[in-house]
Write an enzyme that holds these catalytic residues in place. Structure first.
Site, mmCIF file in Angstrom:
data_model
loop_
_atom_site.group_PDB
_atom_site.id
_atom_site.type_symbol
_atom_site.label_atom_id
_atom_site.label_comp_id
_atom_site.label_asym_id
_atom_site.label_seq_id
_atom_site.Cartn_x
_atom_site.Cartn_y
_atom_site.Cartn_z
ATOM 1 N N LYS A 77 0.839 -1.199 0.000
ATOM 2 C CA LYS A 77 0.000 0.000 0.000
ATOM 3 C C LYS A 77 0.875 1.251 0.000
ATOM 4 C CE LYS A 77 -3.559 2.266 2.741
ATOM 5 N NZ LYS A 77 -4.531 2.173 3.821
ATOM 6 N N GLU A 103 10.431 -4.765 4.581
ATOM 7 C CA GLU A 103 10.505 -6.166 4.150
ATOM 8 C C GLU A 103 10.243 -6.278 2.646
ATOM 9 O OE1 GLU A 103 8.804 -4.969 6.679
ATOM 10 O OE2 GLU A 103 8.728 -6.368 8.370
ATOM 11 N N GLY A 162 -4.965 -1.859 4.987
ATOM 12 C CA GLY A 162 -4.153 -2.994 4.533
ATOM 13 C C GLY A 162 -4.816 -4.334 4.798
ATOM 14 N N ARG A 163 -5.313 -4.527 6.031
ATOM 15 C CA ARG A 163 -5.876 -5.846 6.378
ATOM 16 C C ARG A 163 -7.272 -6.069 5.805
ATOM 17 N NH1 ARG A 163 -4.758 -2.590 10.505
ATOM 18 N NH2 ARG A 163 -6.420 -1.767 11.815
ATOM 19 N N GLU A 183 -4.777 -6.786 14.891
ATOM 20 C CA GLU A 183 -4.267 -5.472 14.485
ATOM 21 C C GLU A 183 -5.391 -4.429 14.549
ATOM 22 O OE1 GLU A 183 -0.741 -4.820 11.589
ATOM 23 O OE2 GLU A 183 -2.489 -4.327 10.381
ATOM 24 N N HIS A 188 -4.496 -33.577 17.727
ATOM 25 C CA HIS A 188 -3.336 -34.367 18.154
ATOM 26 C C HIS A 188 -2.209 -33.472 18.668
ATOM 27 C CE1 HIS A 188 -5.222 -37.965 16.535
ATOM 28 N NE2 HIS A 188 -5.704 -37.141 15.637
ATOM 29 N N LYS A 200 9.384 -0.705 14.385
ATOM 30 C CA LYS A 200 9.980 -0.274 13.111
ATOM 31 C C LYS A 200 10.998 0.836 13.368
ATOM 32 C CE LYS A 200 5.827 -0.919 10.215
ATOM 33 N NZ LYS A 200 4.835 -0.232 9.384
HETATM 34 O O1 F6P Z 1 3.126 -2.831 9.752
HETATM 35 C C1 F6P Z 1 1.781 -3.145 9.643
HETATM 36 C C2 F6P Z 1 1.278 -2.830 8.278
HETATM 37 O O2 F6P Z 1 1.160 -1.453 8.136
HETATM 38 C C3 F6P Z 1 -0.038 -3.511 8.015
HETATM 39 O O3 F6P Z 1 -1.120 -2.846 8.520
HETATM 40 C C4 F6P Z 1 -0.009 -3.634 6.536
HETATM 41 O O4 F6P Z 1 -0.950 -4.559 6.079
HETATM 42 C C5 F6P Z 1 1.426 -4.066 6.324
HETATM 43 O O5 F6P Z 1 2.145 -3.312 7.267
HETATM 44 C C6 F6P Z 1 1.980 -3.879 4.953
HETATM 45 O O6 F6P Z 1 1.963 -2.546 4.550
HETATM 46 P P1 F6P Z 1 2.176 -2.136 3.037
HETATM 47 O O7 F6P Z 1 1.069 -2.727 2.235
HETATM 48 O O8 F6P Z 1 2.146 -0.639 3.021
HETATM 49 O O9 F6P Z 1 3.505 -2.668 2.587
#
Ligand code: F6P
Length: 543
Positions: free
Chosen positions: A207, A213, A267-268, A353, A384, A509
């Protein structure tokens, strides 16, 4: 101020009622009322929710529904639907339901109908799926794409990853979709090990297009591609999904191949947007459209159905009852479906979240527990592993069992056994086994060691709901996801939270960026606490 709901007569009445409710045992409630299932179950659009094994009576449900009215959840639904900036800390509207809206009526944000933009991006997703599946989109060497790697994390990963697995039975034969999320290079390296640059396409899904990452994985993937095919290959092997087209262009992806979405999609909650591109590529656009239709049907149900027979409302009220009145701290999601194996992980982000917060809409502590710790694994595997604790660990752990009436992979002899196990578990958790029953069982076996009786006692009275889907298909999966989304929204309202921000992920972060130059050896460790200093030193020694 605490959550204003706490001081209302509706809350006080529930607080008084819980003393009686805690003395009841589900076994007795079932014995006393042969119609308990009829009273405490809801059927809607092919789904069945059985909540008769929750620790509630008619009075509990009446009082919970009274709380629903007092909290003015319908007023908040109105604000959500009319595009108000209900995500007040980020000054954003919350309109993910527009992404799956099926009607012709407009959905307004700032006086502007968002639907033409939504449809334009959906058309883009469709034409891209057609190009990949029809083998018109070719890589730099002229070969068709056989493998798609989605690079994203959190909401830009978990939704499409979970849904791609859930809909494996609908998978497109010629294209395989892979997901990379972790900053650990092992994640990307393990996927790339089996792929050919010539036939691989990367989707960089973020987003913000700034997430550490995702950007690191995207840079490494780009280097892997460029090493094999040269810089010129990037435009045929990289597309992006983002709200930040400037950063997309800066990364070197042609914005013609960028799939846009908007700030009003959290995002979620973004699976329904272009973030669903890898899913659409995995199952075909028509199936993706069915998923959207299922989500829209659940929205209509949530928006229009009275609380008594409203699925998300009922799940939300039960969660609140279990958390705030019965004292549950965790919540298990137990899909009796291998295909839904990633659902608990997906719901962890959605619920924890969204509602894992203590500061309310007024900036003050809400003054009560909020989101339980959500966890789970598919049955029967979990049986199990950790079910021992559910049955005899002495903790209150509400569970959601989820099963499909029809198997998605119908191998003879499997599905009936799967369902038998699912229903047996919820029955055992409800009924339990008394000491007298355990003793009688042992007495019936010649020479049985009678000292075992206390070990065979099951307290029962563990609250569970069971949700039955007709089958696991794109439409029902859409219903299921939107059901949990709307439940999460409703709980946010009841708990006086903004369910749509996530400030709690920021601090880590911030500290990670401060530590990076120190770990890289560019800055001294001075000023760090002794643990962090010791950990850094240990890793240096290990090199
Ligand atoms: O760090 C949490 C978050 O902001 C989530 O809410 C989001 O889904 C995820 O990181 C990824 O964010 P982006 O789509 O901006 O890479």
């Amino acid at each position: 101020m605490t959550n204003p709901l706490l001081t209302t007569p509706s809350w006080t009445a529930l607080a008084a009622h819980v003393a009686t409710a805690k003395t009841l045992h589900l076994r007795d409630l079932f014995a006393a009322d042969p119609r308990r299932f009829d009273t405490f179950s809801i059927r809607a659009d092919g789904l069945l929710l059985d909540y008769s094994k929750q620790r509630v009576t008619a009075e509990t449900m009446r009082r919970l529904r009274d709380l629903w009215a007092t909290a003015d959840v319908s007023g908040w639904v109105g604000r959500l639907r009319s595009g108000e900036t209900i995500n007040h800390t980020e000054h954003r509207a919350v309109l993910h339901h527009a992404l799956r809206h099926q009607g012709k009526d407009p959905i307004l944000f700032d006086g502007h109908d968002v639907m033409p933009d939504v449809r334009r991006v959906l058309d883009h997703v469709k034409s891209f799926c057609d190009a990949i599946h029809g083998r018109h989109w070719r890589g730099a060497t002229g070969e068709p794409i056989t493998d798609i790697v989605n690079i994203g994390i959190g909401g830009s990963d978990l939704g499409p990853r979970m849904a791609s697995q859930a809909l494996t039975a609908n998978r497109h034969r010629d294209v395989k979709v892979h997901y990379v999320a972790n900053l650990d290079g092992a994640d990307l390296a393990m996927i790339l090990a089996d792929l050919q640059p010539r036939t691989t396409l990367f989707i960089v899904a973020s987003k913000t297009f700034t997430t550490q990452e995702t950007m690191q994985n995207a840079r490494s993937a780009r280097a892997w591609l460029v090493a094999a095919l040269g810089e010129v290959a990037v435009e045929r092997h990289f597309v992006a999904v983002s709200t930040n087209l400037e950063e997309v262009a800066a990364f070197g992806i042609d914005t013609v191949n960028a799939f846009e979405f908007w700030d009003w999609v959290g995002g979620r909650f973004s699976l329904w947007s272009a973030i669903g591109l890898p899913l659409a590529l995995s199952i075909g656009f028509d199936n993706f459209a069915r998923l959207l239709a299922g989500g829209a049907a659940m929205d209509r149900h949530f928006f229009e159905t009275p609380v008594e027979s409203n699925l998300p409302a009922t799940l939300a009220l039960l969660d609140l009852w279990n958390t705030n009145f019965l004292g549950a701290e965790t919540h298990a999601v137990l899909p009796y479906s291998q295909s839904l194996g990633l659902l608990p992980r997906y719901l962890q982000q959605l619920e924890m979240e969204s509602n894992g917060k203590q500061v309310g809409r007024d900036g003050q502590s809400v003054g009560h527990a909020t989101s339980p710790v959500l966890w789970g694994e598919p049955g029967t595997n979990g049986q199990h592993a950790f079910y021992q604790l559910l049955h005899q660990g002495g903790r209150l752990i509400p569970c959601d069992f989820i099963a499909a009436a029809h198997a998605d992979f119908d191998l003879p002899g499997h599905h009936e056994k799967l369902l038998a196990n699912c229903f047996a578990q919820s029955e055992a958790l409800m009924r339990g086994k008394t000491l007298a029953e355990a003793e009688a069982e042992l007495a019936a076996v010649p020479l049985a060691p009678t000292f075992l009786a206390p070990y065979k006692v099951f307290p029962g009275n563990q609250p569970t709901s069971t949700l039955i889907l007709p089958s696991i298909d794109p439409y029902t999966l859409g219903q299921l996801i939107a059901l949990y989304e709307q439940k999460t929204f409703a709980l946010g309202v009841l708990w006086n939270l903004n369910a749509f921000d996530q400030w709690g992920v920021e601090y880590g972060k911030q500290l990670a960026s401060r530590l990076l130059p120190i770990i890289e050896g560019k800055q001294p460790t001075t000023g760090l606490d002794s643990s962090t200093t010791g950990l850094i030193a240990a890793c240096r020694e290990g090199k």
